[in-house]
Design an enzyme around this catalytic site. Structure first.
Site, PDB file in Angstrom:
ATOM      1  N   ARG A 229      40.101  37.378  39.600  1.00 31.30           N
ATOM      2  CA  ARG A 229      39.890  38.632  38.853  1.00 31.30           C
ATOM      3  C   ARG A 229      39.471  38.373  37.404  1.00 31.30           C
ATOM      4  O   ARG A 229      39.855  39.093  36.500  1.00 31.30           O
ATOM      5  CB  ARG A 229      41.145  39.501  38.871  1.00 31.30           C
ATOM      6  CG  ARG A 229      41.559  39.952  40.258  1.00 31.30           C
ATOM      7  CD  ARG A 229      41.415  41.440  40.416  1.00 31.30           C
ATOM      8  NE  ARG A 229      41.914  41.874  41.706  1.00 31.30           N
ATOM      9  CZ  ARG A 229      42.970  42.651  41.869  1.00 31.30           C
ATOM     10  NH1 ARG A 229      43.641  43.061  40.818  1.00 31.30           N
ATOM     11  NH2 ARG A 229      43.342  43.017  43.067  1.00 31.30           N
TER      12      ARG A 229
ATOM     13  N   ASP B 155      34.312  43.559  46.100  1.00 34.22           N
ATOM     14  CA  ASP B 155      35.706  43.832  46.460  1.00 34.22           C
ATOM     15  C   ASP B 155      35.885  43.557  47.944  1.00 34.22           C
ATOM     16  O   ASP B 155      34.925  43.627  48.725  1.00 34.22           O
ATOM     17  CB  ASP B 155      36.089  45.278  46.142  1.00 34.22           C
ATOM     18  CG  ASP B 155      37.604  45.438  46.100  1.00 34.22           C
ATOM     19  OD1 ASP B 155      38.189  45.206  45.037  1.00 34.22           O
ATOM     20  OD2 ASP B 155      38.189  45.743  47.146  1.00 34.22           O
TER      21      ASP B 155
ATOM     22  N   ARG C  21      38.746  44.407  34.188  1.00 31.93           N
ATOM     23  CA  ARG C  21      39.167  45.333  33.135  1.00 31.93           C
ATOM     24  C   ARG C  21      39.805  44.699  31.910  1.00 31.93           C
ATOM     25  O   ARG C  21      39.985  45.370  30.898  1.00 31.93           O
ATOM     26  CB  ARG C  21      40.131  46.355  33.729  1.00 31.93           C
ATOM     27  CG  ARG C  21      39.411  47.357  34.592  1.00 31.93           C
ATOM     28  CD  ARG C  21      40.374  48.351  35.162  1.00 31.93           C
ATOM     29  NE  ARG C  21      41.441  47.670  35.871  1.00 31.93           N
ATOM     30  CZ  ARG C  21      42.495  48.281  36.367  1.00 31.93           C
ATOM     31  NH1 ARG C  21      42.629  49.568  36.214  1.00 31.93           N
ATOM     32  NH2 ARG C  21      43.423  47.603  37.016  1.00 31.93           N
TER      33      ARG C  21
ATOM     34  N   TYR D 245      45.188  47.594  54.256  1.00 32.43           N
ATOM     35  CA  TYR D 245      44.651  48.749  53.523  1.00 32.43           C
ATOM     36  C   TYR D 245      44.189  49.844  54.484  1.00 32.43           C
ATOM     37  O   TYR D 245      44.412  51.032  54.246  1.00 32.43           O
ATOM     38  CB  TYR D 245      43.487  48.329  52.616  1.00 32.43           C
ATOM     39  CG  TYR D 245      43.947  47.627  51.354  1.00 32.43           C
ATOM     40  CD1 TYR D 245      44.639  48.333  50.374  1.00 32.43           C
ATOM     41  CD2 TYR D 245      43.710  46.281  51.139  1.00 32.43           C
ATOM     42  CE1 TYR D 245      45.082  47.709  49.212  1.00 32.43           C
ATOM     43  CE2 TYR D 245      44.138  45.646  49.991  1.00 32.43           C
ATOM     44  CZ  TYR D 245      44.828  46.354  49.035  1.00 32.43           C
ATOM     45  OH  TYR D 245      45.264  45.727  47.901  1.00 32.43           O
TER      46      TYR D 245
ATOM     47  N   ARG E  87      30.918  49.258  32.418  1.00 31.40           N
ATOM     48  CA  ARG E  87      31.351  49.520  33.789  1.00 31.40           C
ATOM     49  C   ARG E  87      30.957  50.918  34.282  1.00 31.40           C
ATOM     50  O   ARG E  87      30.691  51.132  35.464  1.00 31.40           O
ATOM     51  CB  ARG E  87      32.872  49.304  33.817  1.00 31.40           C
ATOM     52  CG  ARG E  87      33.654  49.960  34.893  1.00 31.40           C
ATOM     53  CD  ARG E  87      33.510  49.264  36.234  1.00 31.40           C
ATOM     54  NE  ARG E  87      34.480  49.836  37.140  1.00 31.40           N
ATOM     55  CZ  ARG E  87      34.392  51.056  37.667  1.00 31.40           C
ATOM     56  NH1 ARG E  87      33.363  51.816  37.378  1.00 31.40           N
ATOM     57  NH2 ARG E  87      35.330  51.519  38.467  1.00 31.40           N
TER      58      ARG E  87
END
Ligand code: CP3
Length: 475
Positions: A156, A205, A160, A280, A169
């Site tokens: 990562r 992702d 952010r 998920y 972004r």
């Protein structure tokens, strides 16, 4: 020397290849199944070490039945009911004869003396021509080969915590950003410029392929992937058709191509492992206990395996397409596999992740396999077919190395939260990780999990400097 019975169950000798299946009976309660693959015949004895048990077996390749156990400990992880594919009918029959109620561990075992050879010549010879970055410290460390500085990158790293990321972004979901190759290329490059890390990881992702085949999901900022209609029934399988990467995710491949053209270092491609993606799709949103996921695997095992099989095929297509377009290594993220016991992992997860790793083995690119809280699963995570095992901060690197065997490289494993304590503390913690690795060439420095949004990027820059300037690699 300990009291143990060593049974060579199966030996397959092909040209330049010896495959030995050894069963070590340490006592009535402990059976190690040691599956040894030696991919080059070398003169003299081959020494293989196995997993967390610390078992050491010495055999002579040309006389494989002469095997003696020279060291062992008396504890073995209660790992696995052995459900893995085997390499010959004879082996399969022998394995079937093993009492499945006995704690059995299939330990990833490689010879320290031959492993490096096999990982380069074995992996690469049948597949891709010599890669552009074969001599790069990151690729060399993945293969456990000599190199001149400890490579480092951060899971990562694109995201952010970087002000320059937030600046470009945009306001849509991350899925919108990923669909824009110019933007994704720039976001992938930002941490390279800022940190000078040794590898880029594609800005994408793990849920992008499921989204692209129309499963129906989004990624909510601050939450993560969310599914409108979670996967519950047989009928839901129809929502997971095969992935055609060129048609379904052309923007991902365009990003890979742009990056490969721009970068002067390896690009890591990636996919979500079947279990983590399934979690998920079934839970519908991030979960703490994976109750629905585990309920399905226990109560409807057939549907569980059908789902994971589809997700494995999707991961394979995605990874293969990233490699075809120039990715130099791949990482299979099974971030949440640590929620499973070793026996659960072996039965419900191992075969599907192994299928993914097997399918791309011929490409010759290094394969990294990562999950969080997987200390008890490390031998299995490795045996899935990883060249590099990601280790979180809960297991010291030297202990992790014992668990996966000395022939497998490690990635990790700085506790990400040390970054919040400031540069001085974080750099000292980074030095501790380097010390525990003790110069082993099979080490890629990383955090034990991903960069968090609130982290100060300057602390990460200092960590990279420490790793590059102070890390040592034994030849
Ligand atoms: O820098 C990189 O590592 C490359 C990009 C990357 C992202 N996600 C970007 C992202 C990678 C490799 C992933 C993988 C991923 N996605 C994993 C496995 C890695 C891990 O951390 O264990 C998982 C579990 C996911 C699912 C997911 N996607 C989560 C949990 C989140 C975070 C939700 C949030 O906002 O806190 C996402 C969204 C996501 N993926 C973001 C980024 C940069 C943040 C969202 C945004 O910027 O809008």
């Amino acid at each position: 020397m300990v009291d143990a019975t060593v049974v060579v169950v199966d030996v397959v000798v092909e040209v330049d290849v010896v495959v030995v299946l050894v069963v070590v009976v340490v006592d009535v309660d402990v059976v190690l199944v040691v599956d040894v693959v030696v991919e080059a015949v070398v003169a003299g004895a081959v020494c293989v070490t196995g997993g967390s048990s610390g078992a050491r077996v010495v055999c002579t390749p040309t006389l494989p039945t002469s095997v003696s156990l020279v060291t062992s400990t008396d504890t073995v992880p209660h790992a696995a009911v052995d459900t893995m594919s085997t390499r010959s009918p004879a082996t399969r029959a022998s394995r079937a004869a093993i009492d499945r109620t006995v704690p059995v561990a299939r330990l990833p075992v490689r010879s320290p003396t031959t492993d490096n050879l096999s990982r380069v010549s074995g992996a690469a010879s049948s597949a891709a021509p010599a890669g552009r970055y074969d001599n790069h410290p990151f690729i060399q460390a993945c293969r456990g080969l000599p190199h001149d500085r400890v490579p480092v990158w951060f899971m990562r790293q694109a995201g952010r915590s970087l002000p320059e990321y937030r600046a470009i972004r945009g306001t849509g979901t991350i899925l919108d950003a990923i669909a824009d190759p110019d933007l994704s290329t720039e976001i992938t490059l930002q941490p390279i410029r800022r940190y000078d890390v040794d590898a880029a990881i594609l800005y994408s992702d793990i849920v992008v392929p499921a989204h692209a085949v129309g499963f129906g999901l989004t990624v909510t900022p601050g939450v993560g992937p969310e599914v409108e209609r979670p996967f519950r029934h047989e009928d839901d399988l129809a929502r997971l058709r095969p992935l055609d990467p060129e048609a379904d995710t052309p923007y991902v491949l365009e990003t890979v191509r742009q990056l490969v053209a721009e970068l002067d270092r390896p690009l890591i491609g990636f996919a979500g492992a079947p279990f983590t993606v399934a979690s998920y799709l079934i839970e519908g949103r991030p979960s703490r206990d994976y109750a629905n996921t585990k309920a399905m695997m226990f109560a409807n095992e057939r549907l569980w395996h059908a789902l994971c099989d589809r997700l494995a095929d999707i991961a394979i297509s995605s990874l293969q397409s990233q490699i075809d377009n120039g990715a130099s290594a791949i990482q299979l993220f099974d971030s949440w596999a640590g929620s499973l016991s070793p026996a659960q992992y072996q039965r419900y997860v191992f075969p599907h992740s192994q299928k993914v790793m097997d399918a791309i083995a011929d490409t010759g690119v290094p394969k990294i396999h990562f999950g969080v809280t997987t200390g008890e699963l490390l031998p299995q995570i490795s045996a899935v077919g990883a060249d590099v095992v990601g280790v979180d901060w809960r297991v010291p690197l030297d202990a992790a190395r014992e668990r996966v065997g000395h022939g497998t490289s490690l990635q990790g494993n700085l506790d990400p939260t040390v970054v919040f304590a400031g540069a001085e503390f974080a750099c000292e913690a980074a030095r501790d990780v380097l010390r525990l690795n003790d110069g082993h060439p099979g080490h890629v420095f990383n955090l034990g999990h991903g960069v968090m949004p609130a982290m100060d990027p300057d602390v990460l820059t200092e960590i990279v400097k420490v790793v590059h300037e102070e890390g040592t690699v034994r030849s």
